[in-house]
Design a protein around this motif. Structure first.
Motif, short mmCIF file in Angstrom:
data_model
loop_
_atom_site.label_atom_id
_atom_site.label_comp_id
_atom_site.label_asym_id
_atom_site.label_seq_id
_atom_site.Cartn_x
_atom_site.Cartn_y
_atom_site.Cartn_z
N ARG A 117 63.05 -33.75 -39.76
CA ARG A 117 63.10 -32.65 -40.73
C ARG A 117 63.69 -31.43 -40.03
NH1 ARG A 117 58.51 -34.01 -38.03
NH2 ARG A 117 57.13 -32.30 -37.39
N GLY A 130 60.06 -39.11 -39.06
CA GLY A 130 59.62 -37.81 -39.56
C GLY A 130 60.65 -36.72 -39.37
N PHE A 145 60.90 -33.84 -35.09
CA PHE A 145 60.61 -35.24 -35.43
C PHE A 145 59.36 -35.65 -34.67
CE2 PHE A 145 63.80 -34.97 -32.11
CZ PHE A 145 63.29 -35.74 -31.09
N ASP A 146 58.81 -36.78 -35.02
CA ASP A 146 57.59 -37.25 -34.37
C ASP A 146 57.95 -37.93 -33.05
OD1 ASP A 146 56.33 -36.39 -36.67
OD2 ASP A 146 56.47 -38.36 -37.64
#
Length: 412
Positions: free
Chosen positions: A385, A383, A410-411
């Motif tokens: 970004r 994820g 990010f995750d």
């Protein structure tokens, strides 16, 4: 590992070499509109690139030209019978040493380059990916993975290629901080006294290190360089010490910049990042496109050995030529829509590693490091970004390009 001589710090311990980047290489946000405007004046124009961009030039008072066309850049970089690398002697030669292969011409250049090429062959460099590069990348990422956020420059790209070099050289941890300060300070030509001091102190250190490794060779790069021979010849000490001085900048600094630009470009183009996440075979194309689109070093220097003509322009013997890789890499006659980052474009060779006899001997290592870094980003930062609450990354510089920060989420 111990050396007979401890590494020496700058006499002025308050001097900060890490602030020299903007002064030496500029902070231009986007030099390409100006580069395109210069190209409109011809493929070869009078004046140095630095002066055209409003910066002082280090090349003396002789005639100067800027080469902007791709075919003209190819001509100058590949024809060693007409163009010399001697223009680097007042800068790189002063700090890295006159044995630096970046300052030498044939026959000396070709003789010693063969030894470096033997060590940096792709089949050897690839083994460093798993034994050296991956552990460094994993160690750095482990520090910020639980947070779900990071500054990928300060916490990752600015550190990992240099730590790779420390491992390659097998430097003691106690020497690393001072070593990096000296290595970066070598190219602070605005503060030439400190640049020369850095070169002298690194020279003392490397001579002691070479003696120690020749006495007890290991698997590290210093041992390999000190003991490898081609046709019965070892590297002379002046060439070996010069190469080791240059390694931090040639391998570490440019890789840090190239990786930072690559990640910035992909984060600005999330559709292309998603495509790579779905198909890792696109990674080589992404690296080549990042190097073309905004290569870490925009200009390369050559000196005319004789009166000659390039691009229809008379070049007198002794003239300095700024060969603008940044212009050749965005030549609209070669690349469609050249200012656009596009990993899917038809591949054409770029100029970011130079061309001809002085093409970068460490390019395979740089690509391995960039490849491993991008794999780690895809594997460990799901994820990924840009952080909308923090300033977007800005790639800056007129000679050397890099963003100061890449704030991401990010995750975790």
């Amino acid at each position: 590992m111990t050396t007979p001589l401890r590494i020496e710090e700058f006499d002025d311990t308050a001097y900060d070499p890490f602030t020299s980047d903007e002064v030496n290489f500029g902070d231009d946000l986007d030099p390409y509109p100006r580069i395109h405007a210069l190209r409109a004046g011809g493929a070869v124009i009078p004046g140095s690139y630095r002066e055209h961009m409003g910066y002082p030039c280090f090349y003396g008072d002789g005639p100067k030209f800027t080469v902007l066309g791709s075919s003209e850049a190819e001509e100058v970089l590949t024809d060693a019978s007409r163009f010399s690398n001697s223009g680097y002697r007042p800068t790189l030669g002063t700090t890295f040493g006159m044995g630096s292969i970046s300052t030498l011409d044939n026959p000396e250049h070709g003789r010693w380059r063969r030894i470096f090429q033997k060590i940096f062959l792709p089949q050897y460099v690839r083994t460093w990916g798993t034994t050296i590069v991956d552990p460094v990348v994993d160690g750095l990422m482990a520090r910020f993975l639980p947070r779900g956020s990071a500054d990928l420059v300060e916490e990752f790209t600015q550190r990992y290629p240099f730590e790779v070099i420390y491992h390659q050289l097998d430097l003691p941890a106690s020497d690393v901080h001072t070593f990096q300060r000296l290595a970066i300070g070598q190219t602070d030509y605005v503060h030439m006294a400190q640049a020369q001091e850095a070169g002298v102190k690194l020279g003392h250190y490397f001579r002691a290190l070479i003696d120690a490794r020749r006495a007890e060779p290991g698997e590290d790069l210093v041992s390999l360089l000190a003991t490898t021979e081609v046709d019965g010849e070892h590297l002379p000490e002046i060439v070996l010490v010069s190469f080791l001085r240059q390694l931090m900048n040639a391998a570490g600094d440019t890789t840090y910049r190239g990786t930072s630009v690559l990640l910035t470009a992909l984060l600005r183009n999330p559709d292309q990042l998603a495509a790579i996440r779905a198909d890792r075979s696109l990674i080589p194309a992404a690296i080549e496109e990042a190097l073309r689109w905004d290569g870490p070093v925009l200009s390369q220097l050559r000196v005319a050995i004789q009166d000659t003509v390039v691009g229809g322009v008379h070049i007198p013997a002794g003239a300095s030529l700024d060969v603008l890789a940044g212009a050749a890499n965005r030549d609209p006659d070669v690349y469609k829509d050249p200012d656009r980052f596009d990993i899917f474009r038809d591949r054409r060779p770029h100029f970011s590693f130079s061309r001809g006899p002085h093409i970068c001997v460490g390019q395979h290592l740089a690509k391995v490091e960039m490849t491993r870094a991008l794999h780690a980003v895809l594997d460990k930062l799901p994820g990924l970004r840009l952080d909308p609450q923090r300033p977007a990354p800005e790639i800056r510089g007129m000679m050397m390009r890099v963003p100061a920060h890449i704030h991401v989420l990010f995750d975790a």
